[in-house]
Write a protein that holds these residues in place. Structure first.
Motif, short mmCIF file in Angstrom:
data_model
loop_
_atom_site.label_atom_id
_atom_site.label_comp_id
_atom_site.label_asym_id
_atom_site.label_seq_id
_atom_site.Cartn_x
_atom_site.Cartn_y
_atom_site.Cartn_z
N LEU A 1 0.85 -1.19 0.00
CA LEU A 1 0.00 0.00 0.00
C LEU A 1 0.88 1.24 0.00
CD1 LEU A 1 -2.68 -1.05 2.65
CD2 LEU A 1 -2.91 -1.05 0.15
N GLN A 2 0.49 2.27 -0.73
CA GLN A 2 1.33 3.44 -0.89
C GLN A 2 0.50 4.71 -0.92
OE1 GLN A 2 3.16 2.24 -4.61
NE2 GLN A 2 4.79 1.11 -3.56
N GLY A 3 1.12 5.83 -0.57
CA GLY A 3 0.43 7.11 -0.61
C GLY A 3 1.36 8.26 -0.30
N GLY A 4 0.95 9.47 -0.67
CA GLY A 4 1.82 10.61 -0.42
C GLY A 4 1.11 11.94 -0.58
N ALA A 5 1.88 13.02 -0.41
CA ALA A 5 1.37 14.37 -0.54
C ALA A 5 2.45 15.24 -1.18
CB ALA A 5 0.97 14.95 0.82
N ASP A 6 2.04 16.17 -2.02
CA ASP A 6 2.99 17.03 -2.74
C ASP A 6 2.56 18.49 -2.73
OD1 ASP A 6 5.04 15.20 -4.28
OD2 ASP A 6 3.09 14.21 -4.43
N TYR A 7 3.53 19.36 -2.62
CA TYR A 7 3.33 20.81 -2.72
C TYR A 7 4.16 21.33 -3.89
CZ TYR A 7 4.37 25.73 -2.15
OH TYR A 7 4.56 27.07 -2.40
N VAL A 8 3.56 22.21 -4.70
CA VAL A 8 4.27 22.83 -5.83
C VAL A 8 4.03 24.33 -5.82
CG1 VAL A 8 4.50 22.94 -8.33
CG2 VAL A 8 4.04 20.75 -7.24
N ASN A 9 5.10 25.09 -5.97
CA ASN A 9 5.00 26.53 -6.18
C ASN A 9 5.18 26.75 -7.68
OD1 ASN A 9 6.03 29.30 -6.67
ND2 ASN A 9 5.88 29.49 -4.45
N ASN A 10 4.08 27.08 -8.37
CA ASN A 10 4.11 27.18 -9.82
C ASN A 10 4.85 28.42 -10.33
OD1 ASN A 10 2.56 24.82 -10.62
ND2 ASN A 10 0.84 25.80 -9.58
N THR A 11 5.04 29.40 -9.48
CA THR A 11 5.75 30.61 -9.89
C THR A 11 7.25 30.35 -10.00
OG1 THR A 11 4.10 32.02 -8.85
CG2 THR A 11 6.25 33.01 -9.32
N HIS A 12 7.79 29.63 -9.03
CA HIS A 12 9.24 29.43 -8.97
C HIS A 12 9.67 28.01 -9.30
CE1 HIS A 12 9.54 33.42 -7.22
NE2 HIS A 12 8.63 33.09 -6.32
N GLY A 13 8.73 27.09 -9.51
CA GLY A 13 9.10 25.72 -9.85
C GLY A 13 9.62 24.91 -8.68
N ILE A 14 9.38 25.40 -7.47
CA ILE A 14 9.84 24.71 -6.27
C ILE A 14 8.80 23.69 -5.83
CG2 ILE A 14 10.46 25.00 -3.84
CD1 ILE A 14 11.46 27.81 -4.61
N TYR A 15 9.24 22.53 -5.36
CA TYR A 15 8.31 21.51 -4.90
C TYR A 15 8.87 20.78 -3.68
CZ TYR A 15 11.42 18.26 -7.35
OH TYR A 15 12.51 17.55 -7.78
N ALA A 16 7.98 20.15 -2.94
CA ALA A 16 8.36 19.34 -1.78
C ALA A 16 7.26 18.32 -1.55
CB ALA A 16 8.56 20.22 -0.54
N GLY A 17 7.62 17.22 -0.93
CA GLY A 17 6.59 16.21 -0.70
C GLY A 17 7.06 15.07 0.15
N THR A 18 6.13 14.17 0.41
CA THR A 18 6.43 12.95 1.15
C THR A 18 5.66 11.81 0.52
OG1 THR A 18 6.46 11.92 3.36
CG2 THR A 18 4.57 13.30 2.82
N TRP A 19 6.19 10.61 0.66
CA TRP A 19 5.58 9.43 0.07
C TRP A 19 5.90 8.24 0.97
CZ3 TRP A 19 7.44 4.78 -1.97
CH2 TRP A 19 6.55 4.06 -2.79
N LEU A 20 4.92 7.37 1.18
CA LEU A 20 5.10 6.23 2.08
C LEU A 20 4.67 4.94 1.41
CD1 LEU A 20 3.79 8.81 3.90
CD2 LEU A 20 4.45 7.26 5.73
N SER A 21 5.29 3.83 1.84
CA SER A 21 4.92 2.53 1.33
C SER A 21 5.17 1.47 2.40
CB SER A 21 5.73 2.16 0.08
OG SER A 21 5.39 0.87 -0.39
N THR A 22 4.36 0.43 2.38
CA THR A 22 4.66 -0.72 3.23
C THR A 22 5.81 -1.49 2.59
OG1 THR A 22 2.98 -2.03 2.05
CG2 THR A 22 2.30 -0.91 4.08
N ILE A 23 6.67 -2.07 3.42
CA ILE A 23 7.85 -2.80 2.93
C ILE A 23 8.08 -4.05 3.78
CG2 ILE A 23 9.00 -0.73 2.05
CD1 ILE A 23 10.80 -0.91 4.63
N LYS A 24 9.00 -4.89 3.30
CA LYS A 24 9.40 -6.09 4.05
C LYS A 24 10.92 -6.24 4.14
CE LYS A 24 5.22 -7.88 4.65
NZ LYS A 24 4.62 -8.04 6.00
N TRP A 25 11.66 -5.52 3.30
CA TRP A 25 13.08 -5.84 3.14
C TRP A 25 13.93 -5.57 4.37
CZ3 TRP A 25 17.45 -2.82 3.38
CH2 TRP A 25 17.28 -1.43 3.33
#
Length: 260
Positions: free
Chosen positions: A66-90
Motif C-alpha cells: 500500500l502506498q500514498g503521499g502528498a505534494d506541494y508545488v510553487n508554480n511561480t518558482h518551480g519549487i516543490y516538496a513532498g512525502t511518500w510512504l509505502s509498506t515494505i518487508k526488506w
C-alpha cells in the motif's frame, strides 16, 4: 517519485485564455477568462501495487504493498516538496525491523530552453526503527541522495548520488544510479513507459546491477493504472527473500494510483 526511483507525481499545466465580444450596441457578451494557474498547489495520492519494485528490486518480498503521499508545488518558482510512504518487508528480511518506508523530498524544476527541462533536488529514504546498523554486515538503512534530471519531450536522463550509505550497504557512500527512460504517447490515453537503469554501489561491486522496465499506463475513472514487466541483472545469491526467492526476477507488476 522508489518510480522510489521512479517514483514519483506532479501538477499539470493549465493555460489561461481571455475573450470578449460585443454583440451589438445595446447588448454586450461578457468576457470569459479561464481560471489562472494558482501559485501554490497541494495534491495527495493513494494507491496499491502488486509488488513494490524499486530500481528493479522488490521491497515487499514479492508481495503487494500500500502506498500514498502528498505534494506541494510553487508554480511561480518551480519549487516543490513532498512525502511518500509505502509498506515494505526488506528491512525485516535483512534482520532488522520496521514495515514502512517514508520518503521526504524537495527540489526545483523548470526550463533550460523551450525544449529542454531540468529537475534537481534531494531525497531522503527513511525507515523508522529499521535497526539494521545493529545487524552484522549492515549499515543503517536510512539513505539520502541528491539528483539531477534533464528532459526533452518524452525522453529523460536522471542521475542520483548518495551522500550517505546506500540502503544498508556498509561503506557505500557516493554510490550512484543512472536512470534513462521515455514516456511515449500511444494515443487514446495510453502511454508506453520505457526505462533502463544502472545501480552502482560503492565498495560493493558484486551488488551492483542493471534494471529495466517496459510498461503501459492509462487513466480510467480518475485512477492511473499501470502494467509493467520489470527485470534486473542482480545476483540471485545476493538479492533474495527469507524463503530463497530472487527479489530481482523478471515479473509482471500492476499498480493503481488515485491523485486528488
Amino acid at each position: 517519485m522508489k518510480t522510489k526511483l521512479t517514483r514519483k507525481v506532479m501538477a499539470s499545466a493549465v493555460m489561461g485564455v481571455a475573450m470578449s465580444a460585443m454583440a451589438n450596441a445595446l447588448v454586450a457578451v461578457p468576457a470569459f477568462a479561464q481560471e489562472a494557474k494558482p501559485e501554490h498547489e497541494v495534491s495527495f495520492n493513494i494507491g496499491g501495487v502488486s509488488d513494490y519494485r524499486y530500481r528493479g528490486i522488490s521491497q515487499s518480498r514479492l508481495k503487494p504493498a500500500l502506498q500514498g503521499g502528498a505534494d506541494y508545488v510553487n508554480n511561480t518558482h518551480g519549487i516543490y516538496a513532498g512525502t511518500w510512504l509505502s509498506t515494505i518487508k526488506w528491512t525485516k528480511d535483512a534482520g532488522g525491523s520496521g514495515e514502512v518506508e517514508m520518503d521526504l523530498y524537495a527540489g526545483k524544476r523548470g526550463e533550460i530552453t523551450p525544449d529542454v527541462t531540468y529537475d534537481v533536488g534531494v531525497l531522503s529514504y527513511v525507515y523508522p526503527s529499521n535497526g539494521l546498523k545493529k545487524v552484522a554486515g549492515f549499515a543503517d538503512a536510512n539513505t539520502t541522495e541528491i539528483y539531477g534530471q534533464i528532459g526533452s519531450g518524452p525522453f529523460y536522463a536522471k542521475y542520483s548520488h548518495s551522500v550517505t550509505n546506500l540502503f544498508g550497504f556498509v561503506n557505500s557512500k557516493n554510490s550512484g544510479y543512472l536512470d534513462l527512460g521515455a514516456n511515449l504517447d500511444l494515443s487514446e490515453g495510453y502511454t508506453l513507459n520505457l526505462h533502463y537503469g544502472r545501480q552502482t554501489i560503492k565498495n560493493n561491486t558484486a551488488s551492483s546491477y542493471n534494471d529495466w522496465k517496459v510498461g503501459v499506463t492509462k487513466e480510467l475513472v480518475g485512477v492511473n493504472f499501470s502494467l509493467a514487466v520489470i527485470g534486473t541483472s542482480a545476483d540471485e545469491k545476493l538479492y533474495y527473500t527469507p524463503a530463497g526467492k530472487f527479489t530481482g526476477k523478471t515479473s509482471l507488476v500492476v499498480s493503481a494510483v488515485k491523485t486528488f
